[in-house]
Motif scaffolding. Structure first.
Motif, PDB file in Angstrom:
ATOM      1  N   ASP A 361       0.848  -1.190   0.000  1.00 22.50           N
ATOM      2  CA  ASP A 361       0.000   0.000   0.000  1.00 22.50           C
ATOM      3  C   ASP A 361       0.886   1.243   0.000  1.00 22.50           C
ATOM      4  N   ASN A 362       0.441   2.273  -0.701  1.00 19.73           N
ATOM      5  CA  ASN A 362       1.138   3.549  -0.555  1.00 19.73           C
ATOM      6  C   ASN A 362       0.150   4.698  -0.503  1.00 19.73           C
ATOM      7  N   TRP A 363       0.646   5.823  -0.060  1.00 16.51           N
ATOM      8  CA  TRP A 363      -0.229   6.975   0.206  1.00 16.51           C
ATOM      9  C   TRP A 363       0.278   8.211  -0.532  1.00 16.51           C
ATOM     10  N   TRP A 364      -0.639   8.907  -1.136  1.00 20.36           N
ATOM     11  CA  TRP A 364      -0.381  10.258  -1.645  1.00 20.36           C
ATOM     12  C   TRP A 364      -1.699  10.861  -2.067  1.00 20.36           C
ATOM     13  N   GLN A 365      -1.682  12.058  -2.604  1.00 22.59           N
ATOM     14  CA  GLN A 365      -2.930  12.702  -3.000  1.00 22.59           C
ATOM     15  C   GLN A 365      -2.662  13.645  -4.165  1.00 22.59           C
ATOM     16  N   THR A 366      -3.741  14.159  -4.761  1.00 25.31           N
ATOM     17  CA  THR A 366      -3.611  15.023  -5.932  1.00 25.31           C
ATOM     18  C   THR A 366      -2.570  16.116  -5.684  1.00 25.31           C
ATOM     19  N   GLU A 367      -2.634  16.728  -4.524  1.00 24.77           N
ATOM     20  CA  GLU A 367      -1.753  17.867  -4.231  1.00 24.77           C
ATOM     21  C   GLU A 367      -0.284  17.470  -4.157  1.00 24.77           C
TER      22      GLU A 367
HETATM   23  P1  AMP Z   1      -6.835  12.012  -4.357  1.00 32.17           P
HETATM   24  O1  AMP Z   1      -6.361  13.403  -4.197  1.00 32.17           O
HETATM   25  O2  AMP Z   1      -8.110  11.895  -5.121  1.00 32.17           O
HETATM   26  O3  AMP Z   1      -5.759  11.117  -4.874  1.00 32.17           O
HETATM   27  O4  AMP Z   1      -7.198  11.492  -2.911  1.00 32.17           O
HETATM   28  C1  AMP Z   1      -6.249  11.565  -1.886  1.00 32.17           C
HETATM   29  C2  AMP Z   1      -6.807  11.029  -0.608  1.00 32.17           C
HETATM   30  O5  AMP Z   1      -7.068   9.617  -0.735  1.00 32.17           O
HETATM   31  C3  AMP Z   1      -5.844  11.131   0.534  1.00 32.17           C
HETATM   32  O6  AMP Z   1      -5.807  12.427   1.091  1.00 32.17           O
HETATM   33  C4  AMP Z   1      -6.408  10.079   1.476  1.00 32.17           C
HETATM   34  O7  AMP Z   1      -7.529  10.573   2.175  1.00 32.17           O
HETATM   35  C5  AMP Z   1      -6.841   8.980   0.516  1.00 32.17           C
HETATM   36  N1  AMP Z   1      -5.770   7.988   0.353  1.00 32.17           N
HETATM   37  C6  AMP Z   1      -4.860   7.910  -0.626  1.00 32.17           C
HETATM   38  N2  AMP Z   1      -4.053   6.842  -0.429  1.00 32.17           N
HETATM   39  C7  AMP Z   1      -4.443   6.248   0.705  1.00 32.17           C
HETATM   40  C8  AMP Z   1      -3.995   5.114   1.449  1.00 32.17           C
HETATM   41  N3  AMP Z   1      -2.995   4.368   1.036  1.00 32.17           N
HETATM   42  N4  AMP Z   1      -4.641   4.833   2.599  1.00 32.17           N
HETATM   43  C9  AMP Z   1      -5.679   5.586   3.021  1.00 32.17           C
HETATM   44  N5  AMP Z   1      -6.147   6.653   2.363  1.00 32.17           N
HETATM   45  C10 AMP Z   1      -5.545   6.990   1.216  1.00 32.17           C
END
Ligand code: AMP
Length: 585
Positions: A361-367
């Motif tokens: 799993d990895n985490w990131w967002q549009t910003e």
């Molecule tokens: P988006 O900007 O549409 O890519 O959404 C980003 C948001 O998706 C993040 O701020 C989180 O709330 C959620 N998100 C993305 N990756 C994860 C992850 N691996 N685990 C939990 N939430 C995530």
């Protein structure tokens, strides 16, 4: 988290020597300047399109993108063909009088023309915005107008349904370029035939120089209130895409890579197009929607080695059952990653059982523009955790202090807001035309993500929730305000409040609470009518799946709908602090 549930890396999990083996050492040695110098070979300019495509002269005959579709034979574009086609598109833009910085929007399914226009637009120095083709007309009109789009590339089918009837509401659009069925010719009044323009254009073009800070991409994302936000990304973002392709996706030159995300969402652009091409690998692109058998078939038949997908898709595969998977073997698959929403620990373990590999799993967002926190080959996986910050990324758990500042939470296991130290290359450089909204995301050196998380004693981050009311359904971020506004266009609706309702497969689904104007009956027929209205205006990916009629919605004293309270009531949870509720106290 008990230690026995940690997934330890075994030799069979690592079928090639990973790019990234020494977490602490690499973080210590890492510098963004060094990665930039490596990618740009020291030149002061960088262009995502050029770096991703033309830089690979030695790979001219290698497959760059392999397009799959149910009713057509696969179509492959080599790096050389992609360079020529993107050059043609640059010449098309030039002939239309488009200038550097003009906005080129794309509304299409995952067809070759989307990829050509996106990379060509970047090479030309235009600011490109790919929109999700499942959006209904309302989200499209909003985004085209916010972005001031000059050019829109779309297909004739999407044009007829989603653009033509509303063209007058998109006054900035000077040119609409249409792709006919299977890339063939097409004609509609007021549009240009993409295939004809491309045919007439030369395939050589000297790309226009762009520098690190030149805007390149515009990705819309949703907040709790107001219109969607246009996150501006610059050409320098490629430095992050490249580094993270190496660390978090472990891309090697011989990989066959498949990112299942649509380019209408940031993952489908950063990691469905840019990162794999920067690494010179071959990417598979499937035009179709999810289908368990089809997906297992693609993994096997295309010999996918690195797969980047989403928790909803993994849960759908889990639901399809072990029998569906048992018919397939994936001897080439060696690395699987997912993003977009929390990945349940069972899903990580399912990966190990069914695919033979744990899911990273990895985490990131549009910003953030690129992966920030990840489970990588360099350390064991704790199922349920998003992993650890990548080299070049400083993360922290913070709490806001009363005086407008922040304090950093050092204590492991304590919840707070996830923050990142500003300065990584793919950090968004603004919300288009909304400076105040942009600056509110930063306090001092820190970018505040709007996510709640905690960090454990080993430095792994664990997602807790959002600080706001946005909804994540099937990995797509949905702004409740956009849905409420569309519902309120219907004459029956006095007010609407929209929440995310937990769903075992999609993460959340959109549920709307609606109060009616006088003279309308809250019956089944009206409910169906409102669902259909929302679906038509917003598109299936954004529209509510459920509507409940209420006599009145709860408001704060200042008149805002209290979605938090609607959600607590829906879930049978404690209502929390209701002191600001209208009529309270
Ligand atoms: P988006 O900007 O549409 O890519 O959404 C980003 C948001 O998706 C993040 O701020 C989180 O709330 C959620 N998100 C993305 N990756 C994860 C992850 N691996 N685990 C939990 N939430 C995530």
């Amino acid at each position: 988290m008990n230690a026995s549930s940690i997934i330890r890396k075994t030799a069979s999990d690592l079928r090639v020597t990973p790019n990234f083996c020494d977490y602490e050492g690499e973080r210590h040695r890492f510098s963004w300047a060094a990665v930039e110098a490596e990618l740009t070979t020291g030149k002061p300019e960088i262009n995502i399109g050029w770096q991703a495509v033309d830089r690979h002269r030695a790979l001219a005959n290698k497959s760059a993108l392999r397009f799959l579709a149910r009713d057509a034979s696969p179509r492959t574009l080599t790096y050389g063909q992609l360079a020529a086609q993107t050059n043609r598109f640059c010449n098309v833009l030039r002939a239309l009088g488009i200038a550097k910085g003009d906005r080129v929007f794309i509304l299409a399914g995952r067809i070759p023309e989307l990829y050509i226009a996106l990379l060509g637009g970047l090479k030309f120095g235009a600011v490109v915005s790919p929109l999700f083709s499942a959006f209904g007309p309302e989200p499209i009109i909003t985004r085209v107008n916010l972005g001031g789009a000059t050019v829109l590339l779309t297909t004739d089918a999407l044009f007829e349904r989603k653009i033509a009837p509303w063209r007058a509401r998109m006054p900035t659009l000077k040119h609409v370029l249409l792709v006919g069925e299977d890339g063939g010719p097409t004609a509609s009044p007021g549009t240009l035939d993409f295939s004809r323009l491309m045919w007439d254009a030369s395939d050589s073009f000297d790309h226009l120089p762009t520098d690190l800070e030149d805007p390149a991409l515009l990705h819309f994302t949703s907040g709790t209130t107001g219109t969607p936000k246009g996150a501006v990304h610059v050409h320098g973002a490629a430095i992050t895409h490249w580094a993270t392709g190496r660390y978090a996706l472990d891309l090697h030159p011989d990989d066959i890579y498949w990112c299942t995300a649509d380019p209408g969402w940031v993952t489908g652009t950063s990691y469905g197009i840019i990162a794999p091409l920067l690494h010179g690998v071959t990417s598979v692109v499937d035009r179709e929607e999810f289908d368990a058998e089809r997906w297992y078939g693609i993994l096997r038949d295309e010999a996918v080695s690195v797969w980047y997908t989403a928790p909803t898709a993994i849960r759908m595969l889990m639901r399809a059952g072990a029998d569906a998977a048992a018919k397939y073997a994936f001897p080439q698959l060696r690395f699987v990653a997912s993003v977009g929403e929390p990945l349940n620990p069972e899903a990580v373990r399912w990966g190990k059982d069914v695919l033979g590999l744990p899911i990273h799993d990895n985490w990131w967002q549009t910003e953030t523009g690129g992966i920030m926190i990840a489970n990588t080959p360099a350390f064991d996986i704790k199922p349920g955790s998003m992993g650890r910050p990548l080299p070049g990324v400083d993360a922290a758990i913070i709490q806001r202090t009363g005086d407008g500042g922040i304090s950093i939470v050092d204590e492991p296991g304590k919840q707070g807001e996830l923050a990142l130290r500003r300065g990584w290359p793919s950090m968004f450089r603004g919300y288009l035309n909304e400076d105040a909204r942009y600056h509110k995301c930063f306090i001092g050196d820190w970018y505040l993500t709007g996510d709640l998380a905690q960090r454990d004693a080993d430095g792994y981050y664990w997602f807790v929730g959002r600080t706001d009311d946005v909804i994540k359904s099937a990995g797509h971020l949905i702004g409740p305000f956009e849905v409420e506004s569309a519902l309120m266009e219907h004459p029956a609706v006095a007010e609407a409040g929209v929440i995310g309702k937990p769903d075992p497969v999609l993460g959340e689904t959109v549920k709307a609470f609606v109060s009616l104007n006088r003279g309308f009956e809250p019956d089944e027929a009206l409910c169906m009518e409102l669902l259909a209205h929302a679906r038509k205006r917003l598109g299936a990916a954004v529209a509510p799946k459920e509507i409940a009629f209420v006599a009145q919605l709860p408001h704060t004293r200042s008149g805002k709908i209290m979605r938090r309270l609607l959600k607590a009531r829906e879930l049978g949870l404690a209502e929390g602090d209701t002191s600001t509720l209208e009529g309270a106290g």
